[in-house]
Write an enzyme that holds these catalytic residues in place. Sequence first.
Site, mmCIF file in Angstrom:
data_model
loop_
_atom_site.group_PDB
_atom_site.id
_atom_site.type_symbol
_atom_site.label_atom_id
_atom_site.label_comp_id
_atom_site.label_asym_id
_atom_site.label_seq_id
_atom_site.Cartn_x
_atom_site.Cartn_y
_atom_site.Cartn_z
ATOM 1 N N SER A 1 17.711 -0.349 57.181
ATOM 2 C CA SER A 1 18.176 0.775 57.995
ATOM 3 C C SER A 1 19.576 1.250 57.605
ATOM 4 C CB SER A 1 18.174 0.388 59.482
ATOM 5 O OG SER A 1 19.031 -0.723 59.711
ATOM 6 N N HIS B 1 32.629 -2.556 37.645
ATOM 7 C CA HIS B 1 32.069 -1.452 36.862
ATOM 8 C C HIS B 1 32.794 -1.261 35.528
ATOM 9 C CE1 HIS B 1 29.771 -0.690 40.330
ATOM 10 N NE2 HIS B 1 30.533 0.184 40.938
ATOM 11 N N LYS C 1 41.351 2.654 34.242
ATOM 12 C CA LYS C 1 41.995 3.526 35.234
ATOM 13 C C LYS C 1 40.964 4.008 36.238
ATOM 14 C CE LYS C 1 43.561 7.601 33.846
ATOM 15 N NZ LYS C 1 44.461 8.620 33.243
#
Length: 520
Positions: free
Chosen positions: A44, A278, A361
Amino acid sequence: MSTGSTVLDTSLSNVSLGSSFPEDRYTEIKHEVKCLSIIVLGASGDLAKKKTFPALFHLFQQGFLQENDVHIFGYARTKLSDDDLRERIRGYLSHKSSSGQTEVLSRFLQLIKYVSGSYDSEDGFQLLNKEISEHEISKNSQPGTSRRLFYLALPPSVYPSVCRMIRRYCMNQSDLGGWTRIVVEKPFGKDLKSAEDLSAQLGELFDEQQLYRIDHYLGKELVQNLLVVRFANRFFLPLWNRDNIDNIQIVFREDFGTEGRGGYFDEYGIIRDIIQNHLLQVLCLVAMEKPVSLKPEHIRDEKVKVLQSVLPIKLEEVVLGQYEGYKDDPTVSDSSNTPTFATVILRIDNERWEGVPFILKAGKALNSRKAEIRVQFKDVPGDIFKCKKQGRNELVIRLQPSEAMYMKLTVKKPGLEMSTIQSELDLSYGLRYQNVKIPEAYERLILDTIRGDQQHFVRRDELRVAWEIFTPLLHRIDAGQLKPISYKPGSRGPAEADELLAKAGYVQTHGYIWIPPTLD
């Protein structure tokens, strides 16, 4: 054989889709694998609605998930009916109104069943297992042959309790080729100790090959292309080193702030949220040596070697920022020291990269939205055209938006005079591959999980070394020993960051703007 015809498990076939093997073996596998259950925990929540369920729908649309094989279960604390959940996610799945699209969407939604329960409840997980088992029996699935994929679209704080419940009540037997796999979302801890504690807790419950630590950047099309560009093109091989490359930037920029996520973001900050995972994953693919093969473990071995070669971060090579107005969010402390912007220089101590700064950055509330890799080459020796001031050669890999790869180079300016100008050799995906749908990262990674391919997931030792790099810096920030510099929303970030780039050797190109090609 069409790759969209069915989803095969490499643990059974020992081959990936697209490989050639006897047709009778394919028939044998097709009958052997009866049932795939995908369980979305946190069904949900926002992540499930915006990313997980849309990815599953797109895989279904393209034929990678088959109605006869797959069933999808949502599990969360919220009291909902099956139809309630279907209506909640319907608007996130499709924006087209064609009759064919509506029919496919309706068929997909009918595959979804909802179970309500808490994340540490024996009753809830026993009920979930009952529903899964009844579905497997309805498909005539033999005990031990069915496959169960649990996707944890949940806060990391509940991972241990949820995984204990899965281990105790929801495991599939594996002796006949079936499996249970667990997908966990970042953040994988907040520092080295918390990450190791979490890894140890999960490691007590599941083998490493059952755990899939998802970093969606590894599923992006241009990130997937990195190894091909580097290792399948002859002219890059001799250039990809400290003799020719001056610096490498890996950049993530957003043109909006925390947008209602202030409380969550303030607990983590831009380094934990973006850079440590990442951007560091992208750095590994840019910097790694050629693996022995494309087997997942060979690729992940090379990534770990890169991380082990990273030198300790120097404080003088870090600039932190916090945009003006960040603390206006009522969920953010008035005394918050959390950076919304950071520039960090990493240096890799090995033969290929010694002396080359890797500039990571990332920032929020900046003047543009993009994620890209920028490889800047050294100046041409003997500059007979006197064009050095126009800028250096650069290979730019645009991850998002407007996926592209382009090489900035100096060419003669059209006309009668011998003057030079910067232009580019451009591969823009939207123009070159007009009829090709670029899959979303989550689609690719969920399909990899079903296939048992861990190449694009973070291994435990890789996670540990990544945290070793950033934990000392993060502890200094948490202790208030490093203060972020205020910057205006809509700017490039703190001016000190540009000064740091210049000190690192980056030469900005003035007067050149890359314009994505269009069909007009």
